[in-house]
Design a protein around this motif. Structure first.
Motif, PDB file in Angstrom:
ATOM      1  N   LEU A  76      -4.297  -2.694  -5.711  1.00 29.68           N
ATOM      2  CA  LEU A  76      -3.758  -4.057  -5.757  1.00 29.68           C
ATOM      3  C   LEU A  76      -4.836  -5.060  -6.162  1.00 29.68           C
ATOM      4  N   VAL A  77      -6.039  -4.904  -5.632  1.00 28.00           N
ATOM      5  CA  VAL A  77      -7.144  -5.793  -6.014  1.00 28.00           C
ATOM      6  C   VAL A  77      -7.450  -5.606  -7.499  1.00 28.00           C
ATOM      7  N   TRP A 102      -5.117   5.966   6.623  1.00 31.12           N
ATOM      8  CA  TRP A 102      -6.124   4.928   6.412  1.00 31.12           C
ATOM      9  C   TRP A 102      -6.627   4.984   4.981  1.00 31.12           C
ATOM     10  N   TRP A 103      -6.919   6.207   4.485  1.00 31.03           N
ATOM     11  CA  TRP A 103      -7.382   6.348   3.108  1.00 31.03           C
ATOM     12  C   TRP A 103      -6.287   5.944   2.118  1.00 31.03           C
ATOM     13  N   ASP A 104      -5.038   6.307   2.381  1.00 28.88           N
ATOM     14  CA  ASP A 104      -3.927   5.891   1.512  1.00 28.88           C
ATOM     15  C   ASP A 104      -3.840   4.369   1.466  1.00 28.88           C
ATOM     16  N   ASN A 105      -3.989   3.740   2.601  1.00 29.64           N
ATOM     17  CA  ASN A 105      -3.939   2.278   2.683  1.00 29.64           C
ATOM     18  C   ASN A 105      -5.094   1.660   1.896  1.00 29.64           C
ATOM     19  N   MET A 106      -6.296   2.246   2.023  1.00 28.71           N
ATOM     20  CA  MET A 106      -7.451   1.744   1.277  1.00 28.71           C
ATOM     21  C   MET A 106      -7.233   1.879  -0.223  1.00 28.71           C
ATOM     22  N   ARG A 107      -6.715   3.023  -0.641  1.00 31.18           N
ATOM     23  CA  ARG A 107      -6.447   3.218  -2.071  1.00 31.18           C
ATOM     24  C   ARG A 107      -5.470   2.172  -2.582  1.00 31.18           C
ATOM     25  N   MET A 108      -4.435   1.904  -1.802  1.00 36.55           N
ATOM     26  CA  MET A 108      -3.430   0.913  -2.207  1.00 36.55           C
ATOM     27  C   MET A 108      -4.076  -0.462  -2.312  1.00 36.55           C
ATOM     28  N   LYS A 109      -4.939  -0.812  -1.381  1.00 40.34           N
ATOM     29  CA  LYS A 109      -5.614  -2.112  -1.444  1.00 40.34           C
ATOM     30  C   LYS A 109      -6.501  -2.206  -2.677  1.00 40.34           C
ATOM     31  N   VAL A 110      -7.226  -1.137  -2.979  1.00 39.66           N
ATOM     32  CA  VAL A 110      -8.096  -1.127  -4.151  1.00 39.66           C
ATOM     33  C   VAL A 110      -7.261  -1.283  -5.422  1.00 39.66           C
TER      34      VAL A 110
END
Length: 101
Positions: free
Chosen positions: A75-76, A65-73
């Motif tokens: 990309l944004v 979940w944290w890896d996914n959040m980091r990736m979203k941040v």
């Protein structure tokens, strides 16, 4: 007397047969008891293993979940930088075009 002895022998044979059957039943019950103990032990081991698996799965889920959040941040952030560059180029071109007239 012969008839009485025959009946006594028959009763003795019946008792011996019942005794043999009971011994076999006791052996089978003892075997089942051992198998049940083994099954209970394996079930306890599986419970411990399943709890460890559950904890590990929760840790992995949290990490992903944290890896996914980091990736979203990231990309944004990249999208914001890209849009800022494009807007900056458009503003620069429009300002230089207006000054160049």
């Amino acid at each position: 007397m012969d008839n009485g002895r025959t009946r006594l022998q028959k009763a003795h044979e019946d008792v011996t047969e019942v005794k043999d059957i009971m011994m076999v039943n006791l052996q089978k019950a003892d075997e089942r008891s051992g198998k049940l103990e083994d099954l209970e032990s394996r079930a306890d081991d599986m419970l411990v293993t399943s709890r460890a698996f559950e904890r590990t799965a929760q840790k992995v889920k949290h990490k992903k979940w944290w890896d996914n959040m980091r990736m979203k941040v990231v990309l944004v952030g990249v999208a914001v930088v890209a849009v800022s560059v494009i807007v900056g180029i458009i503003i620069y071109l429009s300002v230089s075009s207006a000054n160049g007239e």
